[in-house]
Design an enzyme around this catalytic site. Sequence first.
Site, PDB file in Angstrom:
ATOM      1  N   ASP A   1      60.778  74.662  -9.769  1.00  0.00           N
ATOM      2  CA  ASP A   1      60.040  73.680  -8.976  1.00  0.00           C
ATOM      3  C   ASP A   1      60.810  73.310  -7.710  1.00  0.00           C
ATOM      4  O   ASP A   1      62.035  73.282  -7.701  1.00  0.00           O
ATOM      5  CB  ASP A   1      59.801  72.418  -9.804  1.00  0.00           C
ATOM      6  CG  ASP A   1      59.151  71.314  -8.993  1.00  0.00           C
ATOM      7  OD1 ASP A   1      57.961  71.468  -8.645  1.00  0.00           O
ATOM      8  OD2 ASP A   1      59.834  70.324  -8.678  1.00  0.00           O
TER       9      ASP A   1
ATOM     10  N   GLU B   1      58.700  78.243  -6.443  1.00  0.00           N
ATOM     11  CA  GLU B   1      57.692  77.434  -5.767  1.00  0.00           C
ATOM     12  C   GLU B   1      58.205  77.142  -4.353  1.00  0.00           C
ATOM     13  O   GLU B   1      58.883  76.158  -4.105  1.00  0.00           O
ATOM     14  CB  GLU B   1      57.444  76.117  -6.512  1.00  0.00           C
ATOM     15  CG  GLU B   1      56.245  75.362  -5.954  1.00  0.00           C
ATOM     16  CD  GLU B   1      56.369  73.851  -6.057  1.00  0.00           C
ATOM     17  OE1 GLU B   1      55.328  73.184  -6.007  1.00  0.00           O
ATOM     18  OE2 GLU B   1      57.496  73.335  -6.172  1.00  0.00           O
TER      19      GLU B   1
END
Length: 692
Positions: free
Chosen positions: A350, A405
Amino acid sequence: MGGKWSSMDPSDVEVPEIKTLLERDPYLQPYEKEIRKRYALFKDYVEKIETSSGSLDRFSRGYETFGIHINEDNSVVAKEWAPGAHELFLMGEFNNWNKTANPYKKMEYGKWELHLPPLADGSCPIKHNSEVKIIVKNHNNELLERLSPWATYVTQNKAESNTYKQRLWHPSPENIYKFKHPKPKRPQSLRIYECHVGIATQELKIGTYLEFTKNLIPRIVKQGYNTIQLMAIMEHAYYASFGYQVTSFYAASSRYGTPEELKELIDTAHQHGLYVLLDIVHSHASKNTLDGLNMFDGTDSCYFHSGHRGQHPLWDSRLFNYGEYEVLRFLLSNLRWYIEEYGFDGYRFDGVTSMLYHSRGFGQGFSGHYDEYYGLNVDVEGVVYLMLANHLLHYLYPEVTTIAEDVSGMPGICRPIAEGGVGFDYRLAMAIPDKWIKLLKEVKDEDWKVGDICWTLSNRRWMEKTVAYSESHDQALVGDKTIAFWLMDKEMYTHMSLLSPPSPIITRGIALHNLITLITHALGGEAYLNFIGNEFGHPEWLDFPRAGNGDSYHYARRQWNLVDDEMLKYKFMNNWDRAINTLEEKYGWLHSYPAYISWKHEEDKVVVFDRADLIFVFNFHPEKSFPDYPIGVKIPGTYRTLLCSDDQEFGGETRVDKNVQHFTTPEPFSNYSNKMMVYIPCRTAIVYGRET
């Protein structure tokens, strides 16, 4: 390590396969020195780790010695890194909460150790599931209550406080879950089901690991997905943060159950052939002090940069100091922990953009100019940490998968470190859902530009694999809408029954939802992702219980009854999603070369492309159906319809006879030497396959 960079001249550092990278993309040649510098720093880090710790393998097993451990003789050994602390103590139920009765001994390099012998009867002085706390005496002689950064189990008693408490998880051998099933190999085509254990229940509550195991895994398998991506597993005190404000990095969230129950979930997934990814958050950490990492040793540094550099401007969280030796041990060991302890197969990292740039990506629009990827805004420490993480994981676990990401599109993110890349296997195609939402919000579908859609879906770096998705958890959150909700929210409460009068809004919505799903799946990348419930057009948004909604669970769940009810139209989108996954499993377009778009016609709103020896035809026109529409064909032969969104089981009008054979003729058309005539109704997608 402390942020001291290598003294080596980057131009002297041999990057084994950099020639491959530069030949593939000549625009990178002016930045060769910067690429070599990053590789030199990476090599320098590895060398320092191996010199001081013996090996990267040993270094990344920090969880074996740090934190609190029970030896075979039932003695306790505890170890922490707290360089800013003046003194350190362990207290808990075991010593009647005496803050200073059990001091740690100060060691070298900011480390502290504590040993407790077994009790007189030979039993362990700290019982399983009993509460403990670390007491840090700072240089003002204040006694601060902290949880160990290495805590593996923390619980919350909302009746007492929202603060999490550390409990020693040390069940008896017969109560430790033992894995029964082998881990699956990495799928060639990743079809990812992004899911959240807490919202996976239909009831107005937080779902559990065991409920997910029993109720969701069979659904995921039936739906044709081969990979689960679990969100919000790393413990987070604030449920509504969606798991992105992590407080305890080694503790699997206790709000869903025990560590052993998570192990059972993953083992059951493996039993069904599902590959399991963890959504890992190493980009930042919660600012909590009582149950987080922040100010663990009484200073604002320790695990984080001090001052402004250690604060995220948008997320109100702390930023790791990736140049610090013990921070690297903590984070790299964290990657080992979830694979070794729980059996995870890989990671979706993330917030990678935040790790790559000093701006944290905040307020920065990326134009794609290479200066943005190799300028002073790049946080080289963050880049090198990600190189280390990928190097470690791929070296130790050949079947691992890592996904970045990253919204910036930094070149080489998904190329091997030996080329000068960062080493990820995939990056998320974050521009695709943005494009769909922008179109749905701002443009009537009769005005959609099919060429623009095709550009967004196919615009990715050559030989850097991409995870395509039309919507993820980001689009499902309150404040936005899912694609189904954008298309049909006016009538989803009144016209989704098969018994209700026909509705142009619902008919259009289901048709476009199906087209968007297939064209994203087949054209957008080398893997595909769907967020839990979106496969059947889950209505409404996702909103966690919080003060602003009266702590309601009404929107923090999945309404499975809607797709299970044969009298409702949600089943049509669900059937289509499953049919696409089934067809991909057979033909494998996700791990084939990217599609070749042979035709895109703005006035007709028709798109034709081929991939994995299949021909995909889309008609986005709201009204015009085309009989005898010519399409170019690469391989001559006889073709049949393999999948048609106009079938009744997908909510269509059954205008296409799937038994009709289609014959090619040796006439050049749209850059191919063969032509085939097809009937393509409005708002319909058809996949053709050649008969052998």
